[in-house]
Scaffold this motif. Structure first.
Motif, short mmCIF file in Angstrom:
data_model
loop_
_atom_site.label_atom_id
_atom_site.label_comp_id
_atom_site.label_asym_id
_atom_site.label_seq_id
_atom_site.Cartn_x
_atom_site.Cartn_y
_atom_site.Cartn_z
N PHE A 64 0.72 7.92 -1.74
CA PHE A 64 0.87 8.62 -0.47
C PHE A 64 0.82 7.62 0.68
N LEU A 65 -0.04 6.62 0.52
CA LEU A 65 -0.15 5.58 1.54
C LEU A 65 1.16 4.79 1.64
N ALA A 66 1.83 4.64 0.48
CA ALA A 66 3.10 3.91 0.51
C ALA A 66 4.10 4.62 1.41
N PHE A 67 4.08 5.96 1.41
CA PHE A 67 4.98 6.70 2.32
C PHE A 67 4.53 6.52 3.77
N THR A 68 3.22 6.39 3.98
CA THR A 68 2.72 6.23 5.36
C THR A 68 3.06 4.85 5.90
N THR A 69 3.36 3.89 5.00
CA THR A 69 3.69 2.53 5.49
C THR A 69 5.18 2.23 5.32
N HIS A 70 5.95 3.25 4.98
CA HIS A 70 7.40 3.06 4.80
C HIS A 70 8.04 2.78 6.15
N PRO A 71 9.12 2.00 6.19
CA PRO A 71 9.74 1.72 7.51
C PRO A 71 10.23 2.97 8.24
N SER A 72 10.56 4.05 7.51
CA SER A 72 11.10 5.23 8.19
C SER A 72 10.00 5.94 8.99
N GLN A 73 10.22 6.05 10.30
CA GLN A 73 9.22 6.73 11.14
C GLN A 73 9.10 8.19 10.73
N PHE A 74 10.20 8.77 10.26
CA PHE A 74 10.17 10.18 9.88
C PHE A 74 9.26 10.38 8.67
N LEU A 75 9.39 9.49 7.65
CA LEU A 75 8.52 9.61 6.47
C LEU A 75 7.06 9.41 6.85
N ARG A 76 6.81 8.42 7.73
CA ARG A 76 5.42 8.18 8.15
C ARG A 76 4.84 9.44 8.76
N SER A 77 5.64 10.08 9.61
CA SER A 77 5.10 11.24 10.32
C SER A 77 4.90 12.42 9.37
N SER A 78 5.74 12.49 8.31
CA SER A 78 5.63 13.62 7.38
C SER A 78 4.29 13.65 6.67
N THR A 79 3.62 12.49 6.56
CA THR A 79 2.38 12.45 5.78
C THR A 79 1.16 12.85 6.59
N GLN A 80 1.29 12.91 7.92
CA GLN A 80 0.09 13.01 8.75
C GLN A 80 -0.72 14.29 8.52
N ILE A 81 -0.03 15.44 8.42
CA ILE A 81 -0.79 16.70 8.31
C ILE A 81 -1.65 16.69 7.05
N THR A 82 -1.05 16.14 5.96
CA THR A 82 -1.81 16.12 4.69
C THR A 82 -3.00 15.16 4.79
N TRP A 83 -2.81 13.99 5.43
CA TRP A 83 -3.96 13.09 5.62
C TRP A 83 -5.07 13.84 6.36
N GLY A 84 -4.68 14.58 7.39
CA GLY A 84 -5.69 15.32 8.16
C GLY A 84 -6.45 16.29 7.27
N ALA A 85 -5.70 17.00 6.40
CA ALA A 85 -6.35 17.99 5.52
C ALA A 85 -7.31 17.29 4.55
N LEU A 86 -6.91 16.12 4.04
CA LEU A 86 -7.78 15.39 3.10
C LEU A 86 -9.05 14.91 3.80
N PHE A 87 -8.88 14.33 5.01
CA PHE A 87 -10.06 13.80 5.74
C PHE A 87 -11.01 14.91 6.17
N ARG A 88 -10.47 16.12 6.34
CA ARG A 88 -11.31 17.24 6.80
C ARG A 88 -11.99 17.95 5.65
N HIS A 89 -11.48 17.76 4.42
CA HIS A 89 -11.89 18.59 3.29
C HIS A 89 -13.36 18.41 2.95
#
Length: 1199
Positions: free
Chosen positions: A356-381
């Motif tokens: 999942f981190l690999a998608f967050t560090t991918h050059p595509s800004q769109f892919l990076r942004s797609s991961t944010q909501i899930t990171w938030g859910a994991l950090f809040r869980h």
């Protein structure tokens, strides 16, 4: 009917179709041909044989498509009247076409396949299962013939699911019959789909390497793709048990297909739909199999392969799907873990996080942004947030964010690997900019959550990055700023880094102070960083702005070491007077203005949030400000007032009425001297003198540099800004005990509300008469004779600013050198800005006066009369764009903060005439708009360009919302309104289009509402405005008014004796609203509910309502009688509310407006078949001719 007839007609049809499709045809020929074809479809008795003949394989694709369209038309529009044998003949022939009437799978045109599957689905919708029990068997038999037929069967199954389940385009009973039969047969259907997928994929894999078998392999691949597409149409809604059956065989197959280039996108799509399923947690448990070794391996290897092949659109689309699959997996894990389902953290959780981190560090800004909501859910869980694996990822996530916050990747540039991805995702730099801003805000949220788990790491990273930026050489990049040589523009590499670092440090430092205990905070490190920042000098305005934000972010450390406060203040004050070139005559650039404004707001923020800390340095602060104010030209009026506001905020900490009052008197002395001088009094109370004083009657030769009256305008602005600042900021202590001790407390109102006195009251009320004079004068400037006095240069001085226009029309602001170019405003733009700000600020003062000075303001002698003769003077000539802010910033706050003791003396006398006037004004405006849309066709040439009309219309909409919002706030208690008042008044039009709208039962009238409704003129004005507005063309306003305002108002007047005409008018107004807004689900639901409420409540007393109902187009009078008799007979048991409401909705359906796309559509009638399950009592409205052919349960299509 002879074969010659059919052949002859077909020849003519082929000619007509050729003419229609031939680009060289003239328009007249084409129209004639089109008319011939349409009339043939509508009227010809031999459509079926002609259609079948045209659909033969020997014809061209265009002709075959037309032949099949004829057959589709017959099934859709003539089926109910066809004899049984003709139906059977048509059905058998269509099945024959699937069996042997099409080209092979690779040669046949996709539009032919599509229309053929549509015909079968249309027959299924009319006859299955009751009259065609063996339909699925027949499809199964067809599919055994080969790939061509199997693909068509897939198309049929997909189309059927879409029509019945997804789009629900058929009557309820038929939909229920078909969906239940599908569900009963789902095991067979799924097994058919899976077998087809498996067999075709394995054949494809076996043959694709053998060149001789290439076509066969391609055919199998085609069927595989069709099977995946069809599965995607079912996975969304079938029971989860089908998806997880047989040890999740389907999911396993899908994972394995991720590495098959031709099928991977379809497989990922299916996986995504499966993993995104909601439903009972227990049923979703098997989805955790996707965290297993095989699935994880498939997903990761597929991602690596797709990414390793460079940027190819197909692979990039696949990567996006995979990213979504991982996001959905994360959401499922968060839902299941910690619930009662006894799910444990998967063994591969670490592997999942890495990928999942690999998608967050991918050059595509769109892919990076797609991961944010899930990171938030994991950090809040609650469970996962303590997991050592997740905690180990936090620093990596924060590192990734440091890169992701850097604003690079504009599609027009090539300065980062992100750029080429952005060219796929964004149409323009403006698009990308809007996306990036919301992405960055989202990252800020998630970073703060991550820092809750590990606050120190974030702080250390911020410190390192800050130190690095402070020592790094400035790189302005290829584009130099226009502000000056060697300065950054917003694209310079240095600024982009500074900007990202600042956002990062702001997010993590604020979170650290919230999360950590006081004793654990690394105070020494923080103070060291603060000193580095304070000692850093730069002449670059963009970088200095970032430095100031860092000072603010680090300021909480000063609460531990107050001795650093003077240094912070010096840094901020130095920036208040920042210039790139000292003593320069050129106007300041926006970047420089921003730095100065930024420094002012930092000082205000510091005084607002840490007043106790700043209090001991009050004298130093005061002397600083006095020194700056002594030079009239050093600061703009806004800057001067910001500094004065800061002082007022600190003076609130004196907690001593007399001392604060004396200070405010001293602070405002220069303003009072200027404002009360005889010259100023003359200027403020006479429109001609005012125009002349501010220089709006001049003709100016050089409109950029020459502005003789600039100083006069700035004096007026200074006074108004200062009054506003003091009224807004001066307050008594919040704690009652402190207020009593300091001499602020006056006692209690009869209602028990405590009364306080504000130390600014005496000063402000002294200036009040002249303020009202200015408002009256300003309103009078819009009189035609005054507008005529404006000089040539200033003819448009009272117009809207371009920025305001663009905001109202929703046009994006130009992105680029906003910060950069000097603000060379023409003197006309400056004049427009002056009038606009002055107008707004005067009303802000009036809006703040109530909450600030309370009873001292409300009891000003003759206040209502004074306001009516100033603020509400000459409203006829005031344009909409000035009336809107007046209602929002003055009338609304005044009414909301006014204690009930002053309703009779102040609010009612003011709102009565205002609502009466507003109703008249809005009615006229909407009349013009409606006439304009009716004339629109005839009237081609008009000197009023479209953009101006759009602007005017949009303004009327916004004003309408403002007025309805004001009425709602005045009249209806907050209980029912809460959820909506937060939404911006000029919110998006889709904002409140929810379909289920039942107004809150507890929407009661407020005390003020009751007081207003007692006064006949106000009551009439508000009621008429509310009900008339339902048919004005603004959906948002209609929905809000319907749900919040209409019923509570009407309920209030029900006990009185309403005239029958009035009752009919209210009811008719709602029905008119339905005519206009019925096409919007949200409005329609709300209006139907309101009409239902009115009819139920008033029909027993007013027979006139029935007469209104009888005028509704296509109303079924017997059904109306039935409804009425139930309503009027109290002894009958009441039917359930929903049933009554549905019956009522059917009655009034003739006046519910339809979207334009449906208004002229030919109706498709699908008859109900005999019930499959329980015998339903025939309802009044079902078609009595249902079984005319005596079909009953006869099977129509025998196997």
């Amino acid at each position: 009917m002879s074969a010659e007839q059919v052949s002859g007609l077909c020849e003519q049809l082929v000619k007509a179709v050729t003419v229609i499709m031939d680009p060289a045809s003239t328009q007249r020929y084409r129209l004639e041909a089109l008319k011939f074809c349409e009339e043939f479809k509508e009227k010809c008795p031999i459509c079926v044989p002609c259609g079948l003949k045209l659909a033969e394989k020997t014809q061209t694709a265009i002709v075959r498509h037309f032949g099949l369209q004829i057959l589709e038309h017959v099934v859709k529009y003539r089926w109910n009247n066809m004899p049984r044998l003709e139906k059977v003949y048509l059905k058998n022939n269509v099945m024959g076409l699937i069996s042997s009437g099409t080209q092979s799978i690779l040669e046949e045109e996709s539009h032919i396949k599509d229309v053929l599957s549509r015909i079968v689905v249309e027959m299924i919708k009319r006859e299955w299962p009751q009259h065609w029990p063996d339909m699925l068997k027949e499809l199964d038999t067809l599919s055994k013939q080969g790939e061509t037929q199997t693909e068509l069967v897939m198309f049929i199954l997909l189309r059927l699911a879409e029509d019945v389940v997804t789009f629900q385009t058929l009557p309820t009973q038929r939909r229920r019959d078909i969906q239940q039969t599908l569900t009963q047969n789902m095991e067979k259907i799924f097994s058919f789909l899976l077998t087809a997928l498996q067999q075709n994929v394995s054949t494809y894999r076996r043959m694709k390497t053998d060149l001789a078998q290439e076509p066969k392999a391609q055919a199998n691949c085609r069927v595989g793709i069709a099977a995946l597409n069809t599965l995607a149409g079912y996975i969304d809604w079938v029971a989860l048990s089908h998806i997880t059956a047989d040890n999740c065989k389907l999911l396993e197959m899908l994972c394995l297909l991720l590495n098959e280039p031709e099928l991977q996108v379809g497989a990922a799509e299916c996986l995504l739909i499966a993993v995104s399923r909601k439903g009972k947690l227990e049923d979703r448990k098997p989805l955790m199999v996707l965290f297993g070794d095989i699935a994880m391996h498939c997903i990761l290897s597929a991602a690596q392969t797709a990414d390793g092949e460079g940027l190819v659109e197909k692979h990039y689309v696949f990567l996006k799907r995979l990213c979504q699959v991982l996001c959905a997996l994360g959401s499922q894990l968060c839902a299941l873990l910690g619930s009662d389902c006894d799910v444990e953290t998967p063994a591969n959780f670490g592997k999942y996080l890495e990928s999942f981190l690999a998608f967050t560090t991918h050059p595509s800004q769109f892919l990076r942004s797609s991961t944010q909501i899930t990171w938030g859910a994991l950090f809040r869980h609650e469970v996962l947030s303590h997991d050592p694996l997740l905690l180990a990822v936090v620093p990596k996530y924060l590192r990734a964010s440091m890169t992701n916050l850097v604003k690079v990747g504009f599609p027009s540039k090539a300065d980062s690997p992100s750029c080429e991805y952005s060219r796929f995702d964004f149409d323009s730099d403006e698009d990308f900019n809007a996306f990036f801003n919301s992405f960055r805000a989202q990252q800020g949220e998630v970073m703060r959550m991550a820092c809750r788990l590990d606050p120190l790491t974030g702080f250390q990273m911020a410190g390192e990055w800050l130190k690095y930026q402070l020592t790094a050489p400035v790189d302005t990049g290829p584009m130099n700023s226009k502000t000056g040589e060697g300065l950054c523009s917003i694209f310079s590499p240095s600024f982009v880094q500074w900007d990202a670092m600042t956002f990062f440090s702001e997010s993590v430092i604020s979170q650290m102070f919230r999360t950590m205990d006081k004793d654990e905070i690394p105070v020494n490190d923080g103070i060291d960083l603060l000193q580095l920042v304070l000692n850093f000098e730069t002449k670059d305005p963009l970088i200095l702005s970032c430095v100031l934000t860092n000072v603010s972010a680090l300021f909480p450390f000063v609460t531990y070491r107050p001795e650093y406060l003077p240094q912070v203040l010096s840094k901020l004050f130095a920036s208040v007077t920042f210039e790139v070139v000292e003593e320069s005559k050129a106007p300041r650039t926006r970047a420089v203005k921003n730095v100065r404004r930024h420094a002012c707001s930092s000082i205000i923020k510091m005084c607002r949030d840490y007043p106790q800390l700043v209090l001991p340095n009050f004298e130093m602060l005061y002397n600083h400000v006095k020194q700056l104010l002594s030079n009239e030209l050093l600061l703009t009026q806004m800057e001067k007032c910001a500094l004065m506001e800061a002082l007022v905020l600190i003076s609130n900490q004196f907690k001593d009425y007399e001392r604060q009052k004396a200070f405010l008197e001293e602070l405002m002395a220069p303003v009072a001297g200027l404002w009360l001088s005889p010259e100023m009094q003359r200027v403020l109370s006479d429109p001609e003198a005012f125009i002349s004083y501010v220089g709006a009657d001049n003709k100016i030769a050089d409109p950029v540099l020459e502005d003789p009256s600039g100083l006069n305008r700035s004096r007026i602005s200074f006074c108004v800004y200062t009054i506003l600042g003091v009224v807004k900021r001066a307050r008594w202590p919040a704690a009652t005990e402190e207020a009593k001790a300091g001499g602020f407390f006056l006692g209690y109102l009869p209602s028990g509300t405590p009364m306080y006195r504000n130390p600014c009251t005496e000063q402000v009320l002294k200036l009040f008469d002249n303020l009202l004079a200015l408002i009256r004068t300003h309103n009078n400037l819009y009189m035609p004779e005054m507008v005529a006095r404006l000089g040539d240069t200033f003819a448009k001085a009272l117009d809207m600013l371009e920025v305001e226009k663009n905001a109202i029309l929703g046009l994006p602001q130009p992105l680029l050198e906003l910060y950069d170019s000097p603000v060379y405003k023409t003197v006309l733009e400056r004049m427009q800005g002056f009038f606009c700000t002055l107008y707004d600020n005067c009303f802000h003062i009036l809006g703040n006066a109530g909450p600030s000075m309370q009873q001292d303001f409300y009891t000003v002698e003759g206040l209502a009369t004074q306001l009516l003769s100033s603020a509400f003077n000459n409203l006829n000539n005031i344009p909409d764009y000035r009336l809107r802010p007046m209602l929002r910033v003055f009338v609304k706050p005044l009414v909301l903060s006014c204690p009930s003791e002053y309703y009779e003396t102040l609010v009612c006398p003011m709102l009565g005439p205002l609502f009466t006037y507003l109703h008249m004004r809005l009615s006229q405006k909407w009349q013009v708009i409606n006439q304009r849309s009716m004339l629109c066709e005839d009237d081609a040439a008009d000197d009023n360009p479209e953009s101006q009309e759009m602007l005017e219309e949009q303004l009327v909409r916004l004003l309408t919302r403002e007025v309805m919002d004001l009425a709602t706030v005045c009249c209806v208690s907050k209980k029912g309104v809460e959820q909506n008042t937060t939404a911006a008044v000029d919110g998006d039009d889709d904002e409140a289009m929810a379909t289920e709208v039942t107004p809150p039962a507890n929407a009661e009238l407020t005390e003020l509402g009751k007081c207003l409704m007692k006064q006949e003129d106000v009551c009439t004005a508000v009621l008429i405005t509310a009900y008339t507005s339902l048919s004005w063309k603004d959906t948002l306003s209609c929905q809000r008014t319907t749900t919040q305002l209409c019923w509570p108002l009407l309920k209030q007047v029900l006990p009185g004796n309403l005239l029958p005409d009035a009752v009919s008018w209210f009811f008719t107004s709602v029905l008119k609203g339905l005519q206009v807004h019925g096409q919007h689900d949200g409005c329609m639901a709300a209006l139907v509910h309101l009409a239902f409420q009115i009819y139920e409540a008033l029909r027993p007393r007013y027979a006139e309502l029935k007469a209104v109902m009888e005028q509704i187009p296509d109303i079924q009078l017997d059904s109306l009688e039935q409804f009425d008799s139930k309503l009027l007979n109290p002894t009958l048991q009441k039917v359930a509310d929903k049933r009554r409401k549905d019956h009522f909705k059917r009655l009034i359906s003739g006046c519910i407006g339809k979207p334009i796309g449906e208004q002229f559509r030919k109706e498709v009638h699908i008859r109900n078949l005999p019930s499959l399950f329980k015998k339903v009592k025939p309802s009044l409205e079902t078609d009595a001719l249902e079984n005319e052919d005596g079909e009953g349960f006869n099977v129509l299509f025998e196997p």
